[in-house]
Design a protein around this motif. Structure first.
Motif, PDB file in Angstrom:
ATOM      1  N   THR A 123       0.829  -1.210   0.000  1.00  0.00           N
ATOM      2  CA  THR A 123       0.000   0.000   0.000  1.00  0.00           C
ATOM      3  C   THR A 123       0.863   1.260   0.000  1.00  0.00           C
ATOM      4  O   THR A 123       0.606   2.211  -0.742  1.00  0.00           O
ATOM      5  CB  THR A 123      -0.931   0.009   1.231  1.00  0.00           C
ATOM      6  N   ARG A 134       2.282   1.790  -3.422  1.00  0.00           N
ATOM      7  CA  ARG A 134       1.277   2.318  -4.348  1.00  0.00           C
ATOM      8  C   ARG A 134       1.030   3.812  -4.136  1.00  0.00           C
ATOM      9  O   ARG A 134       0.886   4.580  -5.090  1.00  0.00           O
ATOM     10  CB  ARG A 134      -0.030   1.542  -4.193  1.00  0.00           C
ATOM     11  N   LYS A 191      -5.098   2.501  -7.236  1.00  0.00           N
ATOM     12  CA  LYS A 191      -5.784   1.460  -6.463  1.00  0.00           C
ATOM     13  C   LYS A 191      -5.532   1.556  -4.961  1.00  0.00           C
ATOM     14  O   LYS A 191      -5.080   0.618  -4.317  1.00  0.00           O
ATOM     15  CB  LYS A 191      -5.358   0.082  -6.976  1.00  0.00           C
ATOM     16  N   VAL A 192      -5.811   2.721  -4.396  1.00  0.00           N
ATOM     17  CA  VAL A 192      -5.672   2.938  -2.954  1.00  0.00           C
ATOM     18  C   VAL A 192      -6.832   3.822  -2.509  1.00  0.00           C
ATOM     19  O   VAL A 192      -7.120   4.841  -3.140  1.00  0.00           O
ATOM     20  CB  VAL A 192      -4.340   3.632  -2.598  1.00  0.00           C
ATOM     21  N   LYS A 252      -6.707   5.372   3.257  1.00  0.00           N
ATOM     22  CA  LYS A 252      -5.376   4.771   3.386  1.00  0.00           C
ATOM     23  C   LYS A 252      -4.309   5.694   2.818  1.00  0.00           C
ATOM     24  O   LYS A 252      -3.206   5.807   3.362  1.00  0.00           O
ATOM     25  CB  LYS A 252      -5.338   3.416   2.684  1.00  0.00           C
ATOM     26  N   ARG A 253      -4.636   6.348   1.721  1.00  0.00           N
ATOM     27  CA  ARG A 253      -3.668   7.269   1.113  1.00  0.00           C
ATOM     28  C   ARG A 253      -3.310   8.373   2.106  1.00  0.00           C
ATOM     29  O   ARG A 253      -2.148   8.732   2.266  1.00  0.00           O
ATOM     30  CB  ARG A 253      -4.243   7.856  -0.171  1.00  0.00           C
TER      31      ARG A 253
END
Length: 325
Positions: free
Chosen positions: A2, A5, A12-13, A17-18
């Motif tokens: 993650t 990414r 695709k996050v 979470k980002r």
């Protein structure tokens, strides 16, 4: 995975979470190890930028935009100057960007974006590149630009709406690229309004401040002076202001002056320049994003529609022009 990414700006996050990853990056003052990233992927995380004879205000605006975007994408920007008087050394320097530094892509500022020797070198190396404001062969690589023709047409039309019919034009450095398109837009706007332009109202400049001073002095020395001067960039328009000051001609009461680009120079001279705003910063951001996206790893876009990226321009009215009295 993650974290990887997020740092590589992949889609695709989730936003939650980002945000957590970016907050941790900021708190830890984390900086990616470029050498490790190069070992772990086929990328170098370097982007090259090549420029030549351009006004410092334009180059600096583009560089700031490109540097900021490279930093946000985890890339480093390497800048190289193409010297027209030393073509062999300049081409060799670009070759070093490709073979030694192994840049992931190259941005070409005008007029290098139309230089056949440089284009042939990049095509032979099969390296991704983005052209800025090219004039020809628009199907060979992605490019970013504005509609220079329409921008100049609109600027000239604005002067006509302000009551001007005696409008002069200072051309850029050559007959190609943005210079040609701006000149043609100027001429067509006059023709569409049934306004003729005497040959003495067309003066060749070099996109430089000094050429603007000289062109301004020439135009203001005419027996039948123009009531407005449209210069093909802000540097030359600033030169016109200096020429007017030398001749004790009031701007805009006696002559209106319009530039092009809306660089920082436009609001540091007095009076502030009426000009066409070219989104130089946004063009730089887009050029970097196109290369960082990885879509052009084979040197060509995935579809023909991805070649052309035309950004909006805006006519900015300031103190250097007014309705004719």
């Amino acid at each position: 995975m993650t974290v990887s990414r997020v740092l590589n700006n992949e889609a695709k996050v989730s936003e939650d979470k980002r945000k957590k990853v970016l907050d941790a990056v900021k708190a830890l003052n984390y900086r990616p190890n470029v050498s490790a990233r190069r070992l772990a992927s086929s990328k170098s995380f370097f982007i090259g930028l090549v420029y030549t004879d351009l006004p410092a205000s334009y180059v600096s605006s583009f560089l700031l935009g490109a540097l900021k975007t490279c930093r946000s994408k985890g890339y480093h920007l390497i800048v190289d100057e193409y010297l027209p008087d030393n073509k062999t050394a300049s081409l060799s320097s670009i070759n070093e960007l490709i073979d030694v530094t192994r840049v992931d892509g190259i941005i070409l500022l005008p007029p290098i974006s139309d230089n056949e020797d440089v284009l042939a070198l990049l095509q032979k190396a099969n390296i991704p590149y983005v052209r800025v404001a090219p004039d020809a062969r628009l199907d060979i690589a992605p490019y970013v630009c504005i509609d220079d023709y329409n921008a100049a047409y609109k600027a000239t039309e604005q002067l006509i709406k302000q009551g001007h019919s005696k409008i002069a034009h200072i051309i850029g450095s050559d007959a190609q690229g943005a210079s040609r398109l701006r000149y043609q837009g100027f001429l067509d706007a006059l023709r569409s309004n049934q306004i003729s332009v005497p040959p003495s109202y067309i003066v060749q400049g070099q996109f430089t401040y000094q050429s603007g001073v000289e062109a301004g002095e020439q135009l203001m020395s005419l027996d039948d002076k123009p009531t407005a001067i449209f210069a093909a960039n802000d540097e030359m328009a600033a030169g016109v202001l200096t020429a007017a000051h030398k001749k004790r001609i009031n701007i805009p009461d006696e002559i209106s002056v319009v530039g092009f680009d809306d660089t920082t120079l436009a609001t540091t001279v007095s009076p502030h320049l009426t000009t066409v705003r070219q989104p130089i910063d946004a063009m730089a951001v887009l050029a970097v994003e196109l290369l960082a996206s990885g879509k052009f790893s084979d040197g060509k876009p995935e579809s023909p529609g991805e070649y052309r990226h035309v950004l909006d321009f805006e006519f900015i009215q300031r103190e250097s022009s007014q309705v004719i009295k």
